[in-house]
Design an enzyme around this catalytic site. Sequence first.
Site, PDB file in Angstrom:
ATOM      1  N   GLU A 347     -30.271 123.317  94.168  1.00 12.48           N
ATOM      2  CA  GLU A 347     -30.306 121.902  93.793  1.00 12.48           C
ATOM      3  C   GLU A 347     -31.369 121.584  92.738  1.00 12.48           C
ATOM      4  O   GLU A 347     -32.059 120.576  92.837  1.00 12.48           O
ATOM      5  CB  GLU A 347     -30.575 121.033  95.033  1.00 12.48           C
ATOM      6  CG  GLU A 347     -29.486 121.155  96.076  1.00 12.48           C
ATOM      7  CD  GLU A 347     -29.810 120.404  97.362  1.00 12.48           C
ATOM      8  OE1 GLU A 347     -28.914 119.777  97.908  1.00 12.48           O
ATOM      9  OE2 GLU A 347     -30.979 120.472  97.831  1.00 12.48           O
TER      10      GLU A 347
HETATM   11  C1  TNX Z   1     -29.169 120.844 101.270  1.00 15.77           C
HETATM   12  S1  TNX Z   1     -28.595 123.611 101.323  1.00 15.77           S
HETATM   13  C2  TNX Z   1     -30.345 121.501 100.962  1.00 15.77           C
HETATM   14  C3  TNX Z   1     -31.573 121.141 101.670  1.00 15.77           C
HETATM   15  C4  TNX Z   1     -31.355 120.021 102.646  1.00 15.77           C
HETATM   16  C5  TNX Z   1     -30.059 120.242 103.362  1.00 15.77           C
HETATM   17  C6  TNX Z   1     -29.786 119.258 104.446  1.00 15.77           C
HETATM   18  C7  TNX Z   1     -29.730 123.684 100.373  1.00 15.77           C
HETATM   19  C8  TNX Z   1     -29.897 124.977  99.784  1.00 15.77           C
HETATM   20  N1  TNX Z   1     -30.440 122.582 100.146  1.00 15.77           N
HETATM   21  O1  TNX Z   1     -32.561 120.792 100.750  1.00 15.77           O
HETATM   22  O2  TNX Z   1     -32.410 120.006 103.543  1.00 15.77           O
HETATM   23  O3  TNX Z   1     -29.015 120.184 102.430  1.00 15.77           O
HETATM   24  O4  TNX Z   1     -28.653 119.595 105.171  1.00 15.77           O
END
Ligand code: TNX
Length: 536
Positions: A347
């Site tokens: 992300e």
């Molecule tokens: C996505 S999955 C994220 C996390 C959040 C999570 C909550 C991922 C690699 N990143 O930063 O905590 O969703 O479900």
Amino acid sequence: MRTPSTPLRAASVLCLALLAGPVVAGPAAAGPLTSPGTTRQLADVIPAPLQTYADAGAGYRLAPDTVIRTQSGSPEIRRIGEYLAGVLRPATGYRLPVVPAAHPRQPGISLLLGGADRRVGAGGYQLDVGRSGITIRATEPAGLFAGVQTLRQLLPAEIESPRPQRRSWAVPGGRIVDQPRFAYRGAMLDLARHFHTPDEVRSYIDLIAQYKINYLHLHLTDDQGWRIQIDSWPELTTRGGGPGTGVDGVGPGFLTKADYAALTAYAASRYVTVVPEIDMPGHTNAAQSTYAELNCDGVAPPPRTDIAVGYSSLCIGSEITYDFVEDVIRELAAITPGPYLHIGGDEAHATTDEDYRTFMTRVIPLVAKYGKRAFGWNEIAKVAEDPSVVAQYWGTGTSNPDLVAAAQRGNKVVMSPANKSYLDMKYDSSTPLGLSWAGFIEVRDAYDWDPATRVPGVGEESILGVEAPLWSETLRTGDDIEFMAFPRLPAIAELGWSAAAHHDWDSFRQRLATQAPRWSRQNVNFYRSPQVPWVS
Ligand code: TNX
């Protein structure tokens, strides 16, 4: 050294002869699981064993004079014996002395290296139960530890009681030959959004080890908090992990290096390897709000305690960024006994694709420079020319061309699809904790998928294993962790360990049902899913 009783040997040899060839019989082959919880059978175990051969006449009963015999001359196997004794003593009230295997004949439980069926491979074990004793054999200590967890589940649920119980401790007779499907069977805790104390992490390690989980991924840094001491950047923890950090400002705390070393050692004593994660180049607000020089404009943003994602990025064009990253990787690698170091990479919406590539191209080699193998969330597949990088799939879909290309280059993949294995997703709309961005995940959803066919093009040979991440935006206490992990963690554990041919929801839910009285005695706060015919 004692060998299994002759009748069992003969019966097993007969069974083995009858089953000659690569026949893989599942729990069903050992007979249906009648009256769960009342009649325990060899196959009534999670994760489902590879092969069981029942010998109804050959059960063993623990007795006050039972001894635990361990491979002579091996302090490590002796420690596994002590661990087993520690599990069995409170409820039985027996002494269960741990003695060398060469000890004079006496009924008991033997833990031995070597001599197992070849199918056990490196991580599996063979468990024989005869009238005069139980023998667990493996090629590696980790396999013996796995066998010990199986033995534990073959005993009545009362074995998990913290106080002596008046009852008999019978183990069904026969043989189990078991082997893991995947080398990596992981769980993840997020210490960044809410800090979990070392005691909470240790308690989780004890619970996951029962299901043969052998990696614990610790998400140590994120926008809301920095949870691992780094001497060269000391304020990361004192400020970035200090009072007021965490989601809603109520999750402060951090691991000192001594805490971390103690945790990794504790995990190792349960044959669990810690995989530490420093998330970058996004998810870095805790570091950037602590050290202004980590920002392109030299201005520290305010700390954040909300749950938004994708807004932070390290300054890709600045050399200080790489000094910082190298310091962190060097110090963390130095205190990490395991082979992997996770560098996040998810992300990174505030980082351009070009910057992301620039950053990862510089940082991935730093992990190798300090002797570790890089792990990253699946976005890393876009840039991972180095085939030693492990990509962790967290997508909700079934297609990912970057991941397929990485697999073709030889990169290994850990499967943790968010809509299947994310333990922080709510079970249903009424679950008081958790998030739902990837959907609701009931027990059957967590169980009913195959890691090797989830993303076509990323097949069995590319899969290092599976992981069940537990993000803690909404979780604070150990009770919260347990409620989200149980009963879904055992589902993911079975996908990681058991042969695909054994995948069977009906068998799984029956076996899961019999875990409830164990969890009650262990004080585990679990979710009583309506999909499971719980045994009280
Ligand atoms: C996505 S999955 C994220 C996390 C959040 C999570 C909550 C991922 C690699 N990143 O930063 O905590 O969703 O479900």
